[in-house]
Scaffold this motif. Sequence first.
Motif, short mmCIF file in Angstrom:
data_model
loop_
_atom_site.label_atom_id
_atom_site.label_comp_id
_atom_site.label_asym_id
_atom_site.label_seq_id
_atom_site.Cartn_x
_atom_site.Cartn_y
_atom_site.Cartn_z
N MET A 83 0.74 -0.63 0.35
CA MET A 83 -0.06 -0.22 0.06
C MET A 83 1.28 1.26 0.04
O MET A 83 2.09 1.38 0.56
CB MET A 83 -0.86 -0.16 1.17
N PRO A 84 -0.06 2.51 -0.88
CA PRO A 84 1.57 3.90 -0.65
C PRO A 84 0.93 4.41 0.93
O PRO A 84 0.74 3.36 2.38
CB PRO A 84 0.36 4.81 -1.09
N HIS A 85 1.78 5.25 1.66
CA HIS A 85 1.98 5.78 2.86
C HIS A 85 0.02 6.37 2.78
O HIS A 85 0.57 6.57 4.69
CB HIS A 85 2.84 7.06 2.91
N ARG A 86 -0.45 6.70 2.27
CA ARG A 86 -2.08 7.52 3.10
C ARG A 86 -2.89 6.05 4.00
O ARG A 86 -2.92 5.64 3.13
CB ARG A 86 -2.72 7.92 1.97
N GLY A 87 -2.80 6.76 5.49
CA GLY A 87 -3.78 4.96 5.53
C GLY A 87 -2.86 4.14 6.25
O GLY A 87 -3.28 3.46 6.94
N ARG A 88 -2.26 4.42 5.89
CA ARG A 88 -0.33 3.71 5.86
C ARG A 88 -0.59 3.09 8.55
O ARG A 88 -0.81 1.80 8.08
CB ARG A 88 0.71 3.30 6.26
N LEU A 89 -0.39 4.17 8.48
CA LEU A 89 -0.48 3.88 10.06
C LEU A 89 -1.22 2.87 10.79
O LEU A 89 -1.66 2.72 11.37
CB LEU A 89 0.33 4.98 10.76
N ASN A 90 -2.52 3.77 10.32
CA ASN A 90 -3.95 2.57 10.43
C ASN A 90 -4.39 1.39 10.73
O ASN A 90 -4.83 0.46 11.41
CB ASN A 90 -5.23 3.86 9.30
N VAL A 91 -3.75 1.10 9.13
CA VAL A 91 -4.06 -0.05 9.10
C VAL A 91 -2.60 -1.15 9.44
O VAL A 91 -2.95 -2.40 10.46
CB VAL A 91 -3.49 -0.77 7.18
N LEU A 92 -1.56 -0.04 10.07
CA LEU A 92 -0.36 -1.27 9.95
C LEU A 92 -1.49 -1.49 11.64
O LEU A 92 -1.13 -2.07 13.10
CB LEU A 92 0.84 -0.68 11.44
N ALA A 93 -1.96 -0.20 12.73
CA ALA A 93 -2.36 -0.77 14.15
C ALA A 93 -3.96 -1.26 14.04
O ALA A 93 -4.08 -2.06 14.80
CB ALA A 93 -2.91 1.03 14.49
N ASN A 94 -5.03 -0.91 13.15
CA ASN A 94 -6.05 -1.92 13.08
C ASN A 94 -6.38 -2.48 12.29
O ASN A 94 -6.94 -3.54 13.08
CB ASN A 94 -7.51 -0.27 12.93
N VAL A 95 -5.39 -3.10 11.07
CA VAL A 95 -5.95 -4.70 10.96
C VAL A 95 -4.17 -5.27 10.96
O VAL A 95 -4.66 -6.27 11.58
CB VAL A 95 -5.61 -4.44 9.27
N ILE A 96 -2.71 -4.67 10.79
CA ILE A 96 -1.90 -6.01 11.60
C ILE A 96 -2.05 -6.30 12.85
O ILE A 96 -1.61 -6.58 13.18
CB ILE A 96 -0.92 -5.54 10.59
N ARG A 97 -2.70 -5.11 13.67
CA ARG A 97 -2.63 -5.46 14.90
C ARG A 97 -0.77 -5.04 15.20
O ARG A 97 0.01 -5.59 16.19
CB ARG A 97 -3.09 -6.29 15.57
N LYS A 98 -0.48 -3.67 14.95
CA LYS A 98 1.12 -3.49 14.94
C LYS A 98 0.81 -2.70 16.70
O LYS A 98 -0.06 -1.75 16.50
CB LYS A 98 1.85 -3.16 14.01
N ASP A 99 2.44 -3.19 17.58
CA ASP A 99 2.33 -2.40 19.01
C ASP A 99 2.03 -1.24 19.01
O ASP A 99 2.77 0.21 18.54
CB ASP A 99 3.42 -2.96 19.44
N LEU A 100 1.02 -0.45 19.70
CA LEU A 100 1.00 1.11 19.28
C LEU A 100 1.86 1.18 19.73
O LEU A 100 2.01 3.09 19.00
CB LEU A 100 -0.62 1.19 20.06
N GLU A 101 2.48 1.17 21.08
CA GLU A 101 3.52 2.23 21.28
C GLU A 101 5.16 2.04 20.66
O GLU A 101 5.42 2.80 20.29
CB GLU A 101 4.39 1.44 22.95
N GLN A 102 5.20 1.07 19.58
CA GLN A 102 5.49 1.07 18.70
C GLN A 102 5.76 2.12 17.53
O GLN A 102 6.60 2.60 17.30
CB GLN A 102 6.19 -0.56 18.12
N ILE A 103 4.65 2.07 17.46
CA ILE A 103 4.18 3.51 16.52
C ILE A 103 4.47 4.26 17.05
O ILE A 103 5.06 5.25 16.10
CB ILE A 103 2.28 2.86 15.73
N PHE A 104 3.88 4.49 18.33
CA PHE A 104 4.00 5.95 18.60
C PHE A 104 5.47 6.58 19.10
O PHE A 104 5.66 7.29 18.06
CB PHE A 104 3.72 6.65 19.87
N CYS A 105 6.40 5.78 19.31
CA CYS A 105 8.18 5.49 18.97
C CYS A 105 8.51 6.25 18.37
O CYS A 105 9.03 7.51 18.29
CB CYS A 105 8.36 4.41 19.60
N GLN A 106 8.14 6.31 17.06
CA GLN A 106 8.23 6.31 15.04
C GLN A 106 8.24 7.50 15.89
O GLN A 106 8.93 9.12 15.14
CB GLN A 106 7.82 5.62 14.09
N PHE A 107 7.43 8.41 16.48
CA PHE A 107 7.29 9.83 16.47
C PHE A 107 7.99 11.21 17.12
O PHE A 107 7.96 12.16 17.13
CB PHE A 107 5.69 10.40 17.05
#
Length: 738
Positions: free
Chosen positions: A24-48
Motif C-alpha cells: 500500500m502507499p503511505h496514506r492511511g498506512r499507520l491506521n492499517v498497521l495499528a488496526n488491521v495488522i495489529r502492530k503494537d501502538l507504542e512502537q508506532i508512537f515511538c516513531q514520532f
Amino acid sequence: MIPALKTIIDKSSEMGIENVILGMPHRGRLNVLANVIRKDLEQIFCQFDPKLEAADEGSGDVKYHLGMYHERINRVTNRNITLSLVANPSHLEAVDPVVQGKTKAEQFYRGDAQGKKVMSILVHGDAAFAGQGVVYETFHLSDLPSYTTNGTVHVVVNNQIGFTTDPRMARSSPYPTDVARVVNAPIFHVNADDPEAVIYVCSVAAEWRNTFNKDVVVDLVCYRRRGHNEMDEPMFTQPLMYKQIHKQVPVLKRYADKLIAEDTVTLQEFEEEIAKYDRICEEAYGRSKDKKILHIKHWLDSPWPGFFTVDGEPKSMTCPTTGIPEDVLTHIGNVASSVPLEDFKIHTGLSRILWGRADMTKKREVDWALAEYMAFGSLLKEGIHVRLSGQDVERGTFSHRHHVLHDQEVDRRTCVPMNHLWPDQAPYTVCNSSLSEYGVLGFELGYAMASPNALVLWEAQFGDFHNTAQCIIDQFISTGQAKWVRHNGIVLLLPHGMEGMGPEHSSARPERFLQMSNDDSDAYPAFSEDFEVRQLYDCNWIVVNCSTPANYFHVLRRQILLPFRKPLIIFTPKSLLRHPKAKSSFDQMISGTSFQRVIPEDGVAARAPEQVRRLIFCTGKVYYDLVKERSNQCLDDQVAITRLEQISPFPFDLIKREAEKYPGAELVWCQEEHKNMGYYDYINPRFMTILKRTRPIWYVGRDPAAAPATGNRNAHLVSLKKFLDTAFNLKAFEGKTF
C-alpha cells in the motif's frame, strides 16, 4: 478502508487463507498497521519521537514507508493468520510487483500452487492506479504460469483527486480502475460513505478471488477531507470541491447517526466506544515514552528466522571456498549435454551445441554457458532453489543457454535437463518473462525477499535495458538494507560490452552502479584477516565483471555460501560467450578453489617484474583485446595486464600488492567504455588512496561522449585501434604530470 481490508482478510481466512501479503502507499498506512495488522501502538508512537536513537545500522526511513510482519489469531475465524505489509518507497505503485513476487515465493515454498493458502492485497490511490505504468505491467503478470499469484484483491482508495490534480487532467478513461479491464477483472464501484455496502462488496471480492483465483478490484469512491498532508491548503486549487467537503458529514458520524436513529446502538454506547479507543491510544502513547531505543528491525516485512545464527550464535564471518568435487562437475556436464526424456526430438543445431558441451566435459573445460550450468546444478544438489527470470532467458538472448529444450514435433512439449540432475535436488525454475523490466525486476526482488536459501536471478535482454527498471534498482536494491534493515541476495545479469552494436546494445551503465556503491574512496583501509568478507558485509551491493567462466561460476556460488545476503550486479559478456580463449579448466573450479577478486598477470612479465615498464589494469572483455594486441606488438615481457574482477567493494589489498610487485612500471587503467562512463571515475580515487598519491594511474580508453557507443561498425573499430595503440605506446605519458 479499514473495515474493507478487515472484511477481505476475515473472509479469506474463512476460505482457507493463512498468509496475506499487503502492499500500500503511505496514506492511511499507520491506521492499517495499528488496526488491521495489529502492530503494537507504542512502537508506532515511538516513531514520532525525534530524540530516540536508532539501534540498527543504516539510514532508516520515514515511518509511513516501513513494513511489518505479524502472526496472530483471526478473531472472526479463530484461525492463525500471518500478515505482512511490504516496506515501500514514496514512488507510488513501485511496491506492486514486489508484493506479487513475495507472494509467489511464499506460495512456492508452501507447495501452494493454486494460491489456496497465500494471497496478496494491493491498496492503490486513484491517480497512481491510472497514471503509473507499472500497474499495467503487474496486471500482465497476473496470469502468466511462472508469475501468477492466483488472484489479487485490489482496493483503490478513490479520493477523486491526485495531490492538486483533478481527474479530468489525470486520466483519459472514465474510471481510474479501467486499467484492470485488460485482464477482465471484475470492478466494484462502491460509495465509501456507506460502510455496509463497502463490507458487502469486499466480502464478494474476497469470495471471487478465493473461488476463481483471479484478480478483482474494489473502487472505494470517497474524498480526501484535508489537503495532501496536514499542512497543505487544498482551497488554492479545488475551492468548490473543498467547500462541499467541509459540509460533508464524516463517515463515522454519519454511520453512528444512522445506527442511533435505528436504535441499533445508543448515543452512550457510541461515545463509550470512542472513549475506549482514545484511552487505548493514550495508554500506549504513555508507555512509548519509556522507550529509549528505536529498533528498525521490529518493522521487518520478511524476517529470516535462524539464517543469521547457528545454535543461537552469530554465523562466523568467513568467505568459504566455492569449488566443488570434480565428479560433480563431470556429472553436471554430462546431463547438460544430454536429453533426459525418451523420444524427444531436438533441433539439429541444438545437437551440435550439446555435442560441444559433451566434448568440453571430456576435455575438463567449460565455456560461459557450461560454467553457469555447473553453478546452478551444484546449488540445486545442495538444496538451494534456483530461479532465473527475464526476457528470453530460457534460450538466452545470444542463443547460448538452452535450458529449456523443445520437441520439434510435439507442440509445447519441453524438457529442462537441469531438473533431472539428482533424485532429491531442489527445483530449478527458468522462465521467459513478459516484455517488461520494471515489473519483472520488482517481482524477482520480492521473490528473493521471501527466503535466503534461494538463488534468484534477473537477466536483462541487454544490460542497456535495465534503466526502465531504474526505480526498483534505486529505491529497493541499492538502498533496501540501509532503509529497512532488509537483506536481499538478488542477482542482476546485465550483458555488457562495446562491440559495435550501437548505443542501445552496448552498455549496462556500470558507472551508475559504482556511483551508488557506499564504500569510501578516500579512507585507507585497515587490512584485517577477514578484510575480504568484512568489505562484502559492509557494502550495499557487489559489482563484478568476470573475465573467465570459472570466476562467474565461483561468484554465483559465493552468493549463497556467504553468511549474509547482498545484491549482486554482474556485467555479463556477449562475444566472450563463444570466444575460444574465454574458457576455464576444471582445475579452476574443483574443491579448494574460490572466486578471484583480482586475476594477476601470470605470463612472462610476472616472472621478471623489475623489467616491466607498464602495468595495465582492466576489467571484463577488453582484457582479451589487450592480450592479443600485446602479443602482436611483442611486448609480453614489458607490459603486465591485471584484471579487476570485483570492482566494488574495491579490492584495495590485492591492488596494493600488484602495484608493489611492479615498482618501476607505469600504471594504466584501460577500459573500452568512454571516459565519462565505465569504471574510471570510480577506480581513480581508490587507486590514489591505496598508492598514497605516490604514483599516477593513467587513463586509456575512449574519449568522453554523450552516447555510450557508436552505431557505426567502422567508427567502433577505429576508436578501438586508437586506444589499444595508446595502451601499448610506452612513451604515451612521458613528460605528463598528475
